[in-house]
Design a protein around this motif. Sequence first.
Motif, PDB file in Angstrom:
ATOM      1  N   ASN A 175       0.821  -1.210   0.000  1.00 23.19           N
ATOM      2  CA  ASN A 175       0.000   0.000   0.000  1.00 23.19           C
ATOM      3  C   ASN A 175       0.854   1.258   0.000  1.00 23.19           C
ATOM      4  O   ASN A 175       0.569   2.214  -0.716  1.00 23.19           O
ATOM      5  CB  ASN A 175      -0.911   0.018   1.232  1.00 23.19           C
ATOM      6  N   CYS A 176       1.905   1.228   0.808  1.00 23.79           N
ATOM      7  CA  CYS A 176       2.790   2.386   0.878  1.00 23.79           C
ATOM      8  C   CYS A 176       3.424   2.651  -0.479  1.00 23.79           C
ATOM      9  O   CYS A 176       3.452   3.782  -0.952  1.00 23.79           O
ATOM     10  CB  CYS A 176       3.909   2.141   1.877  1.00 23.79           C
ATOM     11  N   MET A 177       3.904   1.573  -1.102  1.00 24.73           N
ATOM     12  CA  MET A 177       4.561   1.742  -2.400  1.00 24.73           C
ATOM     13  C   MET A 177       3.584   2.266  -3.430  1.00 24.73           C
ATOM     14  O   MET A 177       3.917   3.086  -4.267  1.00 24.73           O
ATOM     15  CB  MET A 177       5.142   0.413  -2.874  1.00 24.73           C
ATOM     16  N   TYR A 178       2.334   1.760  -3.338  1.00 23.65           N
ATOM     17  CA  TYR A 178       1.326   2.212  -4.286  1.00 23.65           C
ATOM     18  C   TYR A 178       1.082   3.705  -4.137  1.00 23.65           C
ATOM     19  O   TYR A 178       0.974   4.443  -5.116  1.00 23.65           O
ATOM     20  CB  TYR A 178       0.038   1.436  -4.057  1.00 23.65           C
ATOM     21  N   LYS A 179       1.036   4.142  -2.876  1.00 19.55           N
ATOM     22  CA  LYS A 179       0.781   5.551  -2.619  1.00 19.55           C
ATOM     23  C   LYS A 179       1.924   6.424  -3.135  1.00 19.55           C
ATOM     24  O   LYS A 179       1.702   7.443  -3.773  1.00 19.55           O
ATOM     25  CB  LYS A 179       0.596   5.762  -1.120  1.00 19.55           C
ATOM     26  N   GLY A 200      -4.136   8.810  -4.660  1.00 17.03           N
ATOM     27  CA  GLY A 200      -3.550   8.553  -3.346  1.00 17.03           C
ATOM     28  C   GLY A 200      -3.935   9.592  -2.311  1.00 17.03           C
ATOM     29  O   GLY A 200      -3.554   9.481  -1.164  1.00 17.03           O
ATOM     30  N   GLN A 201      -4.685  10.593  -2.748  1.00 11.16           N
ATOM     31  CA  GLN A 201      -4.884  11.740  -1.892  1.00 11.16           C
ATOM     32  C   GLN A 201      -5.657  11.470  -0.610  1.00 11.16           C
ATOM     33  O   GLN A 201      -5.242  11.871   0.457  1.00 11.16           O
ATOM     34  CB  GLN A 201      -5.621  12.799  -2.698  1.00 11.16           C
ATOM     35  N   ALA A 258     -12.968  15.143   4.401  1.00  7.18           N
ATOM     36  CA  ALA A 258     -12.127  15.118   5.596  1.00  7.18           C
ATOM     37  C   ALA A 258     -11.794  13.700   6.055  1.00  7.18           C
ATOM     38  O   ALA A 258     -10.783  13.468   6.695  1.00  7.18           O
ATOM     39  CB  ALA A 258     -12.825  15.872   6.721  1.00  7.18           C
ATOM     40  N   VAL A 259     -12.669  12.756   5.732  1.00  4.71           N
ATOM     41  CA  VAL A 259     -12.454  11.390   6.209  1.00  4.71           C
ATOM     42  C   VAL A 259     -11.924  10.537   5.056  1.00  4.71           C
ATOM     43  O   VAL A 259     -12.461  10.588   3.956  1.00  4.71           O
ATOM     44  CB  VAL A 259     -13.780  10.806   6.738  1.00  4.71           C
ATOM     45  N   PRO A 260     -10.840   9.787   5.289  1.00  4.33           N
ATOM     46  CA  PRO A 260     -10.266   9.001   4.191  1.00  4.33           C
ATOM     47  C   PRO A 260     -11.244   7.974   3.623  1.00  4.33           C
ATOM     48  O   PRO A 260     -12.053   7.419   4.366  1.00  4.33           O
ATOM     49  CB  PRO A 260      -9.064   8.301   4.827  1.00  4.33           C
ATOM     50  N   GLU A 261     -11.138   7.747   2.332  1.00  2.31           N
ATOM     51  CA  GLU A 261     -11.964   6.742   1.678  1.00  2.31           C
ATOM     52  C   GLU A 261     -11.323   5.376   1.856  1.00  2.31           C
ATOM     53  O   GLU A 261     -10.107   5.284   1.981  1.00  2.31           O
ATOM     54  CB  GLU A 261     -11.994   7.027   0.176  1.00  2.31           C
ATOM     55  N   PRO A 262     -12.126   4.305   1.817  1.00  2.42           N
ATOM     56  CA  PRO A 262     -11.495   2.982   1.833  1.00  2.42           C
ATOM     57  C   PRO A 262     -10.608   2.816   0.597  1.00  2.42           C
ATOM     58  O   PRO A 262     -10.977   3.247  -0.490  1.00  2.42           O
ATOM     59  CB  PRO A 262     -12.673   2.008   1.793  1.00  2.42           C
ATOM     60  N   CYS A 263      -9.451   2.228   0.792  1.00  2.00           N
ATOM     61  CA  CYS A 263      -8.505   2.108  -0.305  1.00  2.00           C
ATOM     62  C   CYS A 263      -8.754   0.802  -1.060  1.00  2.00           C
ATOM     63  O   CYS A 263      -8.305  -0.262  -0.651  1.00  2.00           O
ATOM     64  CB  CYS A 263      -7.083   2.137   0.250  1.00  2.00           C
ATOM     65  N   LEU A 264      -9.509   0.891  -2.150  1.00  3.66           N
ATOM     66  CA  LEU A 264      -9.892  -0.318  -2.886  1.00  3.66           C
ATOM     67  C   LEU A 264      -8.723  -0.937  -3.630  1.00  3.66           C
ATOM     68  O   LEU A 264      -8.821  -2.034  -4.147  1.00  3.66           O
ATOM     69  CB  LEU A 264     -11.017  -0.001  -3.871  1.00  3.66           C
ATOM     70  N   ASP A 265      -7.620  -0.203  -3.711  1.00  7.04           N
ATOM     71  CA  ASP A 265      -6.467  -0.737  -4.425  1.00  7.04           C
ATOM     72  C   ASP A 265      -5.573  -1.590  -3.537  1.00  7.04           C
ATOM     73  O   ASP A 265      -4.531  -2.042  -3.986  1.00  7.04           O
ATOM     74  CB  ASP A 265      -5.660   0.402  -5.036  1.00  7.04           C
ATOM     75  N   SER A 266      -5.981  -1.800  -2.282  1.00  2.00           N
ATOM     76  CA  SER A 266      -5.145  -2.661  -1.433  1.00  2.00           C
ATOM     77  C   SER A 266      -5.139  -4.071  -1.999  1.00  2.00           C
ATOM     78  O   SER A 266      -6.090  -4.519  -2.638  1.00  2.00           O
ATOM     79  CB  SER A 266      -5.663  -2.755  -0.008  1.00  2.00           C
ATOM     80  N   PHE A 267      -4.072  -4.772  -1.695  1.00  6.80           N
ATOM     81  CA  PHE A 267      -3.992  -6.175  -2.062  1.00  6.80           C
ATOM     82  C   PHE A 267      -4.751  -7.014  -1.045  1.00  6.80           C
ATOM     83  O   PHE A 267      -4.827  -6.665   0.138  1.00  6.80           O
ATOM     84  CB  PHE A 267      -2.532  -6.624  -2.086  1.00  6.80           C
ATOM     85  N   GLU A 296       1.337  -2.722 -12.777  1.00  3.43           N
ATOM     86  CA  GLU A 296       1.791  -1.908 -11.662  1.00  3.43           C
ATOM     87  C   GLU A 296       2.517  -0.655 -12.163  1.00  3.43           C
ATOM     88  O   GLU A 296       2.412   0.410 -11.583  1.00  3.43           O
ATOM     89  CB  GLU A 296       2.734  -2.711 -10.780  1.00  3.43           C
ATOM     90  N   THR A 297       3.291  -0.826 -13.202  1.00  2.00           N
ATOM     91  CA  THR A 297       4.061   0.310 -13.712  1.00  2.00           C
ATOM     92  C   THR A 297       3.722   0.530 -15.175  1.00  2.00           C
ATOM     93  O   THR A 297       3.113  -0.315 -15.818  1.00  2.00           O
ATOM     94  CB  THR A 297       5.570   0.048 -13.611  1.00  2.00           C
TER      95      THR A 297
END
Lengths: 186, 226
Positions: free
Chosen positions: A165-169, A181-182, B164-173, B190-191
């Motif tokens: 996750n960190c790397m993705y950000k 990533g904001q 103000a509140v972070p969104e769930p990060c759907l890109d997590s593995f 990825e790249t």
Amino acid sequence: MDPSEVEFLAEKETVKIIPNFSLDKIYLIGGDLGPFNPGLPVDVPVWLALNLKQRQKCRIVPPEWMDVEKLEDMRELERKEDTFTPVPSPYYMELTKLLLNHASDNIPKADEIRTLVKDIWDTRIAKLRLSADSFISQQEAHAKLDNLTLMEINTIRAFLLDSLNCMYKLRSNLQPGSSKGQFTDY
Amino acid sequence: MSDADALFDDGSDANQDDSQEDVMTPAELIAKLEEAWLNEKFSPELLENKSEVVECVMEQLTHMEANLQRVKKGDAKASVHRMEIDRIRFVLSSYLRSRLQKIEKFFPHVLEREKSRGEGDPSLLSPEEFAFAKEYYANTETYLKAVALKRMPPNLQTVDMLKAVPEPCLDSFVFLRVKERQENILVEPETDDQREYVVDLEEGSQHLMRYRTIAPLVSSGAVQLI
């Protein structure tokens, strides 16, 4: 996930016990158990087996794979192969630990088994670290993880997923104008 | 206590969530609860509520507990039943707790999704969770106002919770196990110098990939997060 929760899941596996009491069939929500007759082997979930054992109401029959010869073969195979070999039980580590800690008097050569399983575990975890390392350095987006057990995944989960996750950000912030990533976590 | 099996028939009509599973055995019901528990634990976003499963499990537990009341003390079977009840209750509370944690973490987004959901779509939150989320929102807002906002210059006195509140990060593995074979799942690169490609997910195989790619498969039950 807490390791104790993985152990909780492992306790649902069934194991053979030889009770020294008699009791009719028990109708549990999760299925029927018994009937229990002294001297006759019966299948019960591990949580019940351990409880009965602690109250000295049964003898636990170790699962077939919990055998020095079979585990030695497994250890050799695991060391020879580069990939993960199939394990005899999806909860082999947890079950070994639970059964050896609570019923070592029912398991022949308990100490040897403990060492063997630990060896197998160490070999597999070393492989897991290596593959996690190459997964990250090659920036892969997909990995197949057959034959890995839940406990093994769990040992690497927090570290691997957080790093990814960190790397993705970091990467998504490199591209100007990307808002991806904001607002994400922390 | 032998009527524990029969008791499920009373509760099964509340359970027609997908029309295909009209009658479940109690054992299947518990398995469903455990699936929901693990999925909820590992998915980055809040999943659809499974209130039918929760209600049926509660019904089973209360019924079993009522039966146990009638049993005299020291009965060997009763202690086994109590242990099972405690185990099920643990899963149930852990499941509900992890949902509440996510609601607290993502409350504006959860409420927003609930608002924008179409007529007839299944609800994300159970009625109780919805009340909790609304109250949590109101309390947070009141608190921010009382502590800081009302002392700010007038043009800075509002705060947009959605931002103000972070969104769930759907890109997590996530780690997952495949329950029904899936073909042609697109894996995004990825790249920039990598190409996208497709994979087939064989039944029983385990994978590590981004949640976004397989989110629909989690809600349809084709894959299980692990």
